[in-house]
Write a protein that holds these residues in place. Sequence first.
Motif, PDB file in Angstrom:
ATOM      1  N   ASN A  87      -1.580   8.391  -7.156  1.00  0.00           N
ATOM      2  CA  ASN A  87      -1.431   7.184  -7.954  1.00  0.00           C
ATOM      3  C   ASN A  87      -0.120   6.530  -7.537  1.00  0.00           C
ATOM      4  O   ASN A  87       0.946   7.130  -7.688  1.00  0.00           O
ATOM      5  CB  ASN A  87      -1.415   7.532  -9.446  1.00  0.00           C
ATOM      6  CG  ASN A  87      -1.362   6.313 -10.345  1.00  0.00           C
ATOM      7  OD1 ASN A  87      -0.764   5.307 -10.019  1.00  0.00           O
ATOM      8  ND2 ASN A  87      -1.982   6.425 -11.508  1.00  0.00           N
ATOM      9  N   PRO A  88      -0.163   5.302  -6.990  1.00  0.00           N
ATOM     10  CA  PRO A  88       1.072   4.666  -6.535  1.00  0.00           C
ATOM     11  C   PRO A  88       1.931   4.088  -7.653  1.00  0.00           C
ATOM     12  O   PRO A  88       2.966   3.481  -7.376  1.00  0.00           O
ATOM     13  CB  PRO A  88       0.556   3.554  -5.615  1.00  0.00           C
ATOM     14  CG  PRO A  88      -0.767   3.191  -6.198  1.00  0.00           C
ATOM     15  CD  PRO A  88      -1.338   4.494  -6.695  1.00  0.00           C
ATOM     16  N   GLY A  89       1.544   4.289  -8.909  1.00  0.00           N
ATOM     17  CA  GLY A  89       2.292   3.699 -10.020  1.00  0.00           C
ATOM     18  C   GLY A  89       1.965   2.230 -10.143  1.00  0.00           C
ATOM     19  O   GLY A  89       0.922   1.771  -9.703  1.00  0.00           O
ATOM     20  N   SER A  90       2.857   1.459 -10.727  1.00  0.00           N
ATOM     21  CA  SER A  90       2.650   0.024 -10.915  1.00  0.00           C
ATOM     22  C   SER A  90       3.755  -0.756 -10.226  1.00  0.00           C
ATOM     23  O   SER A  90       4.928  -0.391 -10.324  1.00  0.00           O
ATOM     24  CB  SER A  90       2.640  -0.330 -12.403  1.00  0.00           C
ATOM     25  OG  SER A  90       2.636  -1.738 -12.597  1.00  0.00           O
ATOM     26  N   VAL A  91       3.373  -1.854  -9.561  1.00  0.00           N
ATOM     27  CA  VAL A  91       4.373  -2.701  -8.910  1.00  0.00           C
ATOM     28  C   VAL A  91       5.059  -3.638  -9.886  1.00  0.00           C
ATOM     29  O   VAL A  91       6.087  -4.218  -9.569  1.00  0.00           O
ATOM     30  CB  VAL A  91       3.772  -3.512  -7.736  1.00  0.00           C
ATOM     31  CG1 VAL A  91       3.243  -2.576  -6.658  1.00  0.00           C
ATOM     32  CG2 VAL A  91       2.706  -4.478  -8.201  1.00  0.00           C
ATOM     33  N   SER A  92       4.501  -3.789 -11.115  1.00  0.00           N
ATOM     34  CA  SER A  92       5.069  -4.773 -12.047  1.00  0.00           C
ATOM     35  C   SER A  92       5.455  -4.223 -13.409  1.00  0.00           C
ATOM     36  O   SER A  92       6.413  -4.707 -14.012  1.00  0.00           O
ATOM     37  CB  SER A  92       4.085  -5.927 -12.246  1.00  0.00           C
ATOM     38  OG  SER A  92       2.932  -5.461 -12.922  1.00  0.00           O
ATOM     39  N   LEU A  93       4.709  -3.273 -13.911  1.00  0.00           N
ATOM     40  CA  LEU A  93       4.943  -2.753 -15.262  1.00  0.00           C
ATOM     41  C   LEU A  93       4.971  -1.220 -15.251  1.00  0.00           C
ATOM     42  O   LEU A  93       4.076  -0.564 -15.780  1.00  0.00           O
ATOM     43  CB  LEU A  93       3.842  -3.244 -16.222  1.00  0.00           C
ATOM     44  CG  LEU A  93       3.738  -4.749 -16.444  1.00  0.00           C
ATOM     45  CD1 LEU A  93       2.448  -5.100 -17.180  1.00  0.00           C
ATOM     46  CD2 LEU A  93       4.944  -5.268 -17.204  1.00  0.00           C
ATOM     47  N   PRO A  94       6.004  -0.633 -14.634  1.00  0.00           N
ATOM     48  CA  PRO A  94       6.054   0.834 -14.575  1.00  0.00           C
ATOM     49  C   PRO A  94       6.175   1.436 -15.967  1.00  0.00           C
ATOM     50  O   PRO A  94       6.726   0.815 -16.876  1.00  0.00           O
ATOM     51  CB  PRO A  94       7.292   1.104 -13.729  1.00  0.00           C
ATOM     52  CG  PRO A  94       8.133  -0.105 -13.862  1.00  0.00           C
ATOM     53  CD  PRO A  94       7.195  -1.260 -14.057  1.00  0.00           C
ATOM     54  N   LYS A  95       5.641   2.628 -16.106  1.00  0.00           N
ATOM     55  CA  LYS A  95       5.708   3.335 -17.394  1.00  0.00           C
ATOM     56  C   LYS A  95       6.279   4.732 -17.182  1.00  0.00           C
ATOM     57  O   LYS A  95       6.452   5.194 -16.063  1.00  0.00           O
ATOM     58  CB  LYS A  95       4.313   3.412 -18.015  1.00  0.00           C
ATOM     59  CG  LYS A  95       3.771   2.050 -18.410  1.00  0.00           C
ATOM     60  CD  LYS A  95       2.440   2.130 -19.101  1.00  0.00           C
ATOM     61  CE  LYS A  95       1.986   0.728 -19.498  1.00  0.00           C
ATOM     62  NZ  LYS A  95       0.638   0.716 -20.040  1.00  0.00           N
ATOM     63  N   GLY A  96       6.586   5.399 -18.273  1.00  0.00           N
ATOM     64  CA  GLY A  96       7.075   6.775 -18.213  1.00  0.00           C
ATOM     65  C   GLY A  96       8.475   6.903 -17.655  1.00  0.00           C
ATOM     66  O   GLY A  96       8.820   7.941 -17.101  1.00  0.00           O
ATOM     67  N   GLY A  97       9.274   5.845 -17.751  1.00  0.00           N
ATOM     68  CA  GLY A  97      10.632   5.894 -17.239  1.00  0.00           C
ATOM     69  C   GLY A  97      10.726   5.723 -15.730  1.00  0.00           C
ATOM     70  O   GLY A  97      11.788   5.912 -15.150  1.00  0.00           O
ATOM     71  N   ASN A  98       9.617   5.381 -15.094  1.00  0.00           N
ATOM     72  CA  ASN A  98       9.591   5.192 -13.644  1.00  0.00           C
ATOM     73  C   ASN A  98       9.989   3.779 -13.259  1.00  0.00           C
ATOM     74  O   ASN A  98       9.994   2.877 -14.099  1.00  0.00           O
ATOM     75  CB  ASN A  98       8.183   5.489 -13.112  1.00  0.00           C
ATOM     76  CG  ASN A  98       7.844   6.950 -13.244  1.00  0.00           C
ATOM     77  OD1 ASN A  98       8.400   7.777 -12.545  1.00  0.00           O
ATOM     78  ND2 ASN A  98       6.949   7.276 -14.160  1.00  0.00           N
ATOM     79  N   VAL A  99      10.293   3.573 -11.991  1.00  0.00           N
ATOM     80  CA  VAL A  99      10.571   2.245 -11.457  1.00  0.00           C
ATOM     81  C   VAL A  99       9.288   1.695 -10.844  1.00  0.00           C
ATOM     82  O   VAL A  99       8.335   2.440 -10.584  1.00  0.00           O
ATOM     83  CB  VAL A  99      11.696   2.275 -10.391  1.00  0.00           C
ATOM     84  CG1 VAL A  99      13.009   2.760 -11.004  1.00  0.00           C
ATOM     85  CG2 VAL A  99      11.303   3.126  -9.192  1.00  0.00           C
TER      86      VAL A  99
END
Length: 183
Positions: free
Chosen positions: A142-154
């Motif tokens: 899962n590459p995460g989100s480019v605009s709205l990261p969650k879980g304290g991630n960037v």
Amino acid sequence: MKLMFASDIHGSLPATERVLSLFRESGAKYLIILGDVLNHGPRNALPEGYAPAEVAVQLNTVADKIIAVRGNCDSEVDQMLLHFPLTAPWQQVITEQQRLFLTHGHLFGPDNLPPLSAGDVLVYGHTHIPVAALKGELFHFNPGSVSLPKGGNVASYGMMDGNKLQVLALNDQRVIAEGAINP
């Protein structure tokens, strides 16, 4: 084969511009978009630089290089603005070594796996949380989100180069998560 992954753009023009800049620099053959492209969704705040129509214009400049799947915030109306197919709930990329099953994550995902073989890769977005890990016989990415990261991630995106999968920070390309899939 080198591939770039982006998920959960949610209409953010600055995130889209950054993704496209990185894509052009990366040498990746395709940009794989894992859904939630234009709309922010009712549970999310508006992302920075929310401009869905302009995001469509920018993505259309590389429409021939995009493989995309539909997210839970995408609709038929969005498809009217985009010059690449967006309405498939899942896609597959077949490499010499394995199958990559591409999905947004709201229909198929870690808790509702499609039928996959040992060594295949489940590629999904939806959670906005980066993952690059072997779980049982499958690799989860899962590459995460480019605009709205969650879980304290960037904000983050993904890269696949050969058998190496990485999640990278959107702003400074710092490695957030990585793993190798078995050839």
